[in-house]
Design a protein around this motif. Sequence first.
Motif, mmCIF file in Angstrom:
data_model
loop_
_atom_site.group_PDB
_atom_site.id
_atom_site.type_symbol
_atom_site.label_atom_id
_atom_site.label_comp_id
_atom_site.label_asym_id
_atom_site.label_seq_id
_atom_site.Cartn_x
_atom_site.Cartn_y
_atom_site.Cartn_z
ATOM 1 N N GLY A 81 0.775 -1.233 0.000
ATOM 2 C CA GLY A 81 0.000 0.000 0.000
ATOM 3 C C GLY A 81 0.806 1.283 0.000
ATOM 4 N N TRP A 122 -2.981 -7.423 0.888
ATOM 5 C CA TRP A 122 -2.538 -6.057 1.099
ATOM 6 C C TRP A 122 -1.767 -5.931 2.401
ATOM 7 C CZ3 TRP A 122 -4.730 -2.270 4.600
ATOM 8 C CH2 TRP A 122 -4.260 -0.963 4.385
ATOM 9 N N ASP A 140 -0.699 -3.872 5.380
ATOM 10 C CA ASP A 140 -1.166 -2.712 6.128
ATOM 11 C C ASP A 140 -0.091 -2.297 7.129
ATOM 12 O OD1 ASP A 140 -2.472 -0.788 7.587
ATOM 13 O OD2 ASP A 140 -4.046 -2.121 8.341
ATOM 14 N N ASP A 173 0.086 0.622 8.687
ATOM 15 C CA ASP A 173 -0.538 1.322 9.815
ATOM 16 C C ASP A 173 -1.039 0.345 10.858
ATOM 17 O OD1 ASP A 173 -0.110 3.943 9.009
ATOM 18 O OD2 ASP A 173 -1.979 4.041 7.883
ATOM 19 N N GLY A 174 -1.446 -0.839 10.408
ATOM 20 C CA GLY A 174 -1.954 -1.858 11.320
ATOM 21 C C GLY A 174 -0.858 -2.750 11.881
ATOM 22 N N SER A 187 -4.026 -8.408 4.808
ATOM 23 C CA SER A 187 -5.475 -8.567 4.715
ATOM 24 C C SER A 187 -5.910 -8.383 3.268
ATOM 25 C CB SER A 187 -6.192 -7.568 5.631
ATOM 26 O OG SER A 187 -5.911 -6.234 5.232
ATOM 27 N N LEU A 231 -7.550 -6.778 0.044
ATOM 28 C CA LEU A 231 -7.932 -5.500 -0.547
ATOM 29 C C LEU A 231 -8.637 -5.813 -1.852
ATOM 30 C CD1 LEU A 231 -7.946 -2.426 -0.718
ATOM 31 C CD2 LEU A 231 -5.718 -2.571 -1.855
ATOM 32 N N ARG A 288 -12.538 -0.109 -0.105
ATOM 33 C CA ARG A 288 -12.057 -0.032 1.285
ATOM 34 C C ARG A 288 -11.563 1.369 1.636
ATOM 35 N NH1 ARG A 288 -7.847 -4.414 3.695
ATOM 36 N NH2 ARG A 288 -7.799 -3.688 5.838
ATOM 37 N N PHE A 289 -11.017 2.074 0.641
ATOM 38 C CA PHE A 289 -10.478 3.412 0.849
ATOM 39 C C PHE A 289 -11.341 4.493 0.199
ATOM 40 C CE2 PHE A 289 -6.821 0.491 0.803
ATOM 41 C CZ PHE A 289 -6.499 0.601 2.149
#
Length: 187
Positions: free
Chosen positions: A104, A131, A133, A135-136, A141, A143, A161-162
Amino acid sequence: MQTVASILWRRLDAPGHDACRLERNASAWQLDGAAVFRMEDGRIGQLHYRVRCDLHWHTQWGTVRGWLGEAAIDLSITRDARGHWKLNDEAVSDMSHCVDLDLGFTPATNLLQLRRLNLEKGESADAPAAWVDLDGGGVLSELMQRYERRSESEYAYEAKRFDYAQVLVVTPDGFVKDYPRLWTAER
């Protein structure tokens, strides 16, 4: 590996750049790149990435190494012949329908879906991807993405999702050169 193409992007929504090259040998395609950028929360990141695909553009493995703020990033992602994904040697469930790896933080991995789908003008297809993530905490996960080829160089792209839907403009090699509001190729 022999270099087929390369590109340099500038990030539009925050300070940052990404440089990537597409390589090939007799049995595989490979993306090899590095991104430096500032996250929305102010953290600065420096990440090196590599993604390997077979000759049919099915992801085999990927790595992401570097740092994001104070945190070291060292991710190894694999997809076996049966479609099972692992992140740092831990199985990731319910992802076997995903063929592509999407990092991402870079526009580089859109090339994988575009090359694999090989859409004709007017055709469209869903391309669910595994994908990463950041930030996570570096989890993997699904996408869900959708591409529709509009012309030789334009694809309608959607990632619900975004809440993102735009027309991507690509180079003849398949790199996204204009990713509205996010990235643009340096000219």
